[in-house]
Scaffold this active site. Structure first.
Site, PDB file in Angstrom:
ATOM      1  CB  SER A 211      -0.903   0.007   1.233  1.00  0.00           C
ATOM      2  OG  SER A 211      -1.533   1.263   1.315  1.00  0.00           O
TER       3      SER A 211
ATOM      4  CG  HIS B  72      -3.978  -1.495  -1.636  1.00  0.00           C
ATOM      5  ND1 HIS B  72      -5.098  -2.221  -1.990  1.00  0.00           N
ATOM      6  CD2 HIS B  72      -4.365  -0.692  -0.611  1.00  0.00           C
ATOM      7  CE1 HIS B  72      -6.110  -1.881  -1.204  1.00  0.00           C
ATOM      8  NE2 HIS B  72      -5.695  -0.952  -0.360  1.00  0.00           N
TER       9      HIS B  72
ATOM     10  CG  ASP C 188      -5.190   2.505   0.834  1.00  0.00           C
ATOM     11  OD1 ASP C 188      -6.137   1.717   0.692  1.00  0.00           O
ATOM     12  OD2 ASP C 188      -4.089   2.175   1.328  1.00  0.00           O
TER      13      ASP C 188
ATOM     14  CG  MET D 122      -8.392   7.078   2.589  1.00  0.00           C
ATOM     15  SD  MET D 122      -7.465   7.143   4.120  1.00  0.00           S
ATOM     16  CE  MET D 122      -6.687   5.531   4.099  1.00  0.00           C
TER      17      MET D 122
ATOM     18  CG  HIS E 127      -9.283   0.289  -0.602  1.00  0.00           C
ATOM     19  ND1 HIS E 127      -8.708   0.075   0.637  1.00  0.00           N
ATOM     20  CD2 HIS E 127     -10.623   0.242  -0.388  1.00  0.00           C
ATOM     21  CE1 HIS E 127      -9.654  -0.094   1.545  1.00  0.00           C
ATOM     22  NE2 HIS E 127     -10.823   0.027   0.963  1.00  0.00           N
TER      23      HIS E 127
ATOM     24  CG  MET F 120     -11.342   3.336   1.965  1.00  0.00           C
ATOM     25  SD  MET F 120      -9.797   3.295   2.887  1.00  0.00           S
ATOM     26  CE  MET F 120      -8.652   3.402   1.527  1.00  0.00           C
TER      27      MET F 120
ATOM     28  CG  MET G 175     -11.647  -2.640   4.935  1.00  0.00           C
ATOM     29  SD  MET G 175     -10.084  -2.214   4.135  1.00  0.00           S
ATOM     30  CE  MET G 175      -9.184  -1.402   5.469  1.00  0.00           C
TER      31      MET G 175
ATOM     32  CG  ASP H 234      -6.334  -2.783   2.995  1.00  0.00           C
ATOM     33  OD1 ASP H 234      -5.264  -2.547   3.566  1.00  0.00           O
ATOM     34  OD2 ASP H 234      -6.967  -1.927   2.322  1.00  0.00           O
TER      35      ASP H 234
END
Ligand code: DX5
Ligand code: ZN
Length: 218
Positions: free
Chosen positions: A7, A31, A33, A35, A64, A66, A139, A177
């Site tokens: 990540s 990966h 992320d 957010m 990913h 979020m 998660m 994750d």
């Protein structure tokens, strides 16, 4: 075969290129992320960073999301080069949209579609989507921050999902994750996880390549 997805949230934001090259050389996926400070209590990064990563990275980009309203941004992430895009079932619920419609959208954009849940969402809420998804993301910490402690319950949740898919004869890869390291990789793989996301255990290690190798339990 286990796949390792470092990540980049735990990477060095002052100088990402060496981290990306390490991933190219030693890992299977990256990966990423995203957010928004709304679905989760933290903000990470968005398109400019992702587009910069895309210039250097050679392994598939696993994005990913979020974020609330993932349906608004999926096309742009796919155009930025994401080969895998996951979003949270909680975000679909909040938007009042069936997650199946968003999975379809990911497919129309040409990416593999993943459905994610936080540790407090019952695993059986994923069952209606087993046919449609390309992978699930379980998660093992509450989404929002790197470096949290692995929630042990996650192993049972992965096993439960894996067994349900076996019963149906429809095995989809399970990605896990949060708090993943060499210390729990074997247990996670035994429970049925195939993609291990790892942030701090890779990037805080003295030797990230070796940390990745240690997680290749099969
Ligand atoms: C957390 C993110 C994770 C995070 C993992 O919300 O989804 O991908 O970067 O970091 P570690 O491995 O440090 O828990
Ligand atoms: Zn993540």
């Amino acid at each position: 075969m286990i796949q390792i997805a470092p990540s980049i949230l735990s990477g060095n934001f002052l100088h990402l290129e060496p981290d990306l090259k390490m991933i190219n050389e030693h890992a299977d996926l990256i990966h990423i992320d995203v957010m928004d400070g709304s679905l989760v209590p933290n903000i990470s990064f968005g398109f400019p960073v992702m587009e910069a990563i895309a210039k250097v990275i050679e392994v598939p980009m696993d994005v990913h999301l979020m974020i609330v309203h993932p349906e608004k941004y999926i096309e742009r992430f796919a155009k930025a080069g994401a080969q895998m895009i996951s979003f949270h079932l909680e975000a679909a619920d909040e938007a009042g949209i069936d997650a199946g419609e968003i999975l379809d959208l990911v497919h129309r954009c040409g990416a593999k579609a993943g459905l994610a849940i936080d540790p407090d969402v019952p695993v059986d809420r994923l069952y209606p989507y087993i046919e449609k998804v390309d992978f699930f993301l379980i998660m093992s910490v509450f989404a929002g921050f790197g470096g949290q402690k692995f929630i042990e319950d996650s192993i049972g949740r992965i096993r439960q999902l894996h067994e349900e898919m076996e019963r149906r004869g429809l095995l989809r890869p399970i990605e896990v994750d949060g708090g993943v390291s060499a210390a729990n990789a074997a247990q996670l793989a035994d429970a049925g996880a195939e993609i291990l996301v790892a942030g701090s255990s890779v990037f805080k290690a003295a030797d990230p390549a070796e940390a990745i190798k240690q997680m290749r339990v099969r």
